[in-house]
Design a protein around this motif. Sequence first.
Motif, PDB file in Angstrom:
ATOM      1  N   VAL A   6       0.856  -1.181   0.000  1.00 33.80           N
ATOM      2  CA  VAL A   6       0.000   0.000   0.000  1.00 33.80           C
ATOM      3  C   VAL A   6       0.896   1.236   0.000  1.00 33.80           C
ATOM      4  O   VAL A   6       1.725   1.411   0.892  1.00 33.80           O
ATOM      5  CB  VAL A   6      -0.921   0.023   1.239  1.00 33.80           C
ATOM      6  N   ILE A   8       1.022   5.184   0.392  1.00 36.64           N
ATOM      7  CA  ILE A   8       0.147   6.196   0.981  1.00 36.64           C
ATOM      8  C   ILE A   8       0.542   7.607   0.534  1.00 36.64           C
ATOM      9  O   ILE A   8       1.663   7.846   0.095  1.00 36.64           O
ATOM     10  CB  ILE A   8       0.167   6.116   2.522  1.00 36.64           C
ATOM     11  N   VAL A  29      -2.131   3.850   8.699  1.00 29.89           N
ATOM     12  CA  VAL A  29      -1.999   2.538   9.326  1.00 29.89           C
ATOM     13  C   VAL A  29      -3.283   2.170  10.053  1.00 29.89           C
ATOM     14  O   VAL A  29      -3.761   1.024   9.973  1.00 29.89           O
ATOM     15  CB  VAL A  29      -0.803   2.517  10.296  1.00 29.89           C
ATOM     16  N   TRP A  31      -6.256   3.156   9.263  1.00 28.70           N
ATOM     17  CA  TRP A  31      -7.233   2.845   8.211  1.00 28.70           C
ATOM     18  C   TRP A  31      -7.015   1.426   7.676  1.00 28.70           C
ATOM     19  O   TRP A  31      -7.975   0.690   7.439  1.00 28.70           O
ATOM     20  CB  TRP A  31      -7.114   3.862   7.070  1.00 28.70           C
ATOM     21  N   LEU A  32      -5.744   1.046   7.493  1.00 33.01           N
ATOM     22  CA  LEU A  32      -5.447  -0.318   7.039  1.00 33.01           C
ATOM     23  C   LEU A  32      -6.022  -1.345   7.997  1.00 33.01           C
ATOM     24  O   LEU A  32      -6.612  -2.348   7.569  1.00 33.01           O
ATOM     25  CB  LEU A  32      -3.941  -0.516   6.913  1.00 33.01           C
ATOM     26  N   ARG A  33      -5.846  -1.102   9.275  1.00 33.36           N
ATOM     27  CA  ARG A  33      -6.358  -2.055  10.260  1.00 33.36           C
ATOM     28  C   ARG A  33      -7.891  -2.074  10.257  1.00 33.36           C
ATOM     29  O   ARG A  33      -8.504  -3.140  10.356  1.00 33.36           O
ATOM     30  CB  ARG A  33      -5.837  -1.714  11.652  1.00 33.36           C
ATOM     31  N   ASN A  35      -9.754  -1.614   7.808  1.00 31.34           N
ATOM     32  CA  ASN A  35     -10.221  -2.231   6.557  1.00 31.34           C
ATOM     33  C   ASN A  35      -9.463  -3.520   6.230  1.00 31.34           C
ATOM     34  O   ASN A  35      -9.433  -3.961   5.083  1.00 31.34           O
ATOM     35  CB  ASN A  35     -10.060  -1.236   5.402  1.00 31.34           C
ATOM     36  N   ALA A  36      -8.858  -4.107   7.242  1.00 37.04           N
ATOM     37  CA  ALA A  36      -8.000  -5.272   7.023  1.00 37.04           C
ATOM     38  C   ALA A  36      -8.753  -6.437   6.388  1.00 37.04           C
ATOM     39  O   ALA A  36      -8.243  -7.078   5.452  1.00 37.04           O
ATOM     40  CB  ALA A  36      -7.384  -5.708   8.346  1.00 37.04           C
ATOM     41  N   TRP A  39      -9.459  -5.853   2.575  1.00 36.10           N
ATOM     42  CA  TRP A  39      -8.305  -5.912   1.693  1.00 36.10           C
ATOM     43  C   TRP A  39      -7.400  -7.114   1.965  1.00 36.10           C
ATOM     44  O   TRP A  39      -6.303  -7.198   1.442  1.00 36.10           O
ATOM     45  CB  TRP A  39      -7.495  -4.600   1.827  1.00 36.10           C
ATOM     46  N   ILE A  41      -5.758  -8.128   4.627  1.00 30.69           N
ATOM     47  CA  ILE A  41      -4.534  -7.728   5.309  1.00 30.69           C
ATOM     48  C   ILE A  41      -4.546  -8.314   6.714  1.00 30.69           C
ATOM     49  O   ILE A  41      -5.578  -8.301   7.388  1.00 30.69           O
ATOM     50  CB  ILE A  41      -4.430  -6.190   5.373  1.00 30.69           C
ATOM     51  N   PRO A  43      -3.890  -7.609  10.227  1.00 28.37           N
ATOM     52  CA  PRO A  43      -3.672  -6.386  11.007  1.00 28.37           C
ATOM     53  C   PRO A  43      -2.590  -6.529  12.068  1.00 28.37           C
ATOM     54  O   PRO A  43      -2.153  -5.526  12.638  1.00 28.37           O
ATOM     55  CB  PRO A  43      -5.043  -6.129  11.656  1.00 28.37           C
ATOM     56  N   ILE A  46       2.014  -5.647  10.045  1.00 23.11           N
ATOM     57  CA  ILE A  46       2.142  -4.512   9.124  1.00 23.11           C
ATOM     58  C   ILE A  46       3.554  -3.950   9.233  1.00 23.11           C
ATOM     59  O   ILE A  46       4.037  -3.657  10.329  1.00 23.11           O
ATOM     60  CB  ILE A  46       1.105  -3.417   9.440  1.00 23.11           C
TER      61      ILE A  46
END
Length: 201
Positions: A6, A8, A29, A31-33, A35-36, A39, A41, A43, A46
């Motif tokens: 990703v 950013i 970071v 946001w990634l978690r 939306n893990a 996507w 991912i 969590p 990372i």
Amino acid sequence: SVFVSVSINYRLVPDHLFPAQIEDTKCAVRWLRANAEKWHIDPKRIGAVGASAGAHLAMMLGTMNADDGLEGTGGSSDESSRVQAVVSFAGPTNLQAELPDASQKLVGDFLGGLASAVPENAAAASPITYVNAGDPPMLLVQGTRDPLVPHAQATEMIEALTSAGVDGRVEFLIGAGHGWPDEHERVMRAAFEFLHQHLDP
């Protein structure tokens, strides 16, 4: 294992000064978690990788805690902005240290004044300020003839990480500047190996 990559964006100077860039990176970071699952991912695994200013931000992610006061209000506040591994390519570690003239101007634009004029900002914007025993492993790659980031920056970070008992590795590229096109592929392989070592289940 497979990495999800990703890239950013964050607010830039001169329109946005410190700590906007750090707040945005930490928000990414979180946001990634948040939306893990969407996507695919993990969590809990990372990593942060960056070069130059991006490396500085990656190290900030690795060393800062939620209670350090720079989380911002970007959203996903119930998620952690911590990362589990860091790779820094020529990243500055201590903005209070003596830097080349060209870097002093860049840092001044970022901090809203020369580091000597805003020492509180310079300290708060330096990854080395936050190093502690709970930090994730770090890989630092640094040229010894870098005109922007003296290799003493990496040396100083080595001492802080060693004192805190943080795992990691440092590679000095003797005679290299602020980037190393002849070494790029090999250095990237080393970075992926480091990330696999520390992020694989």
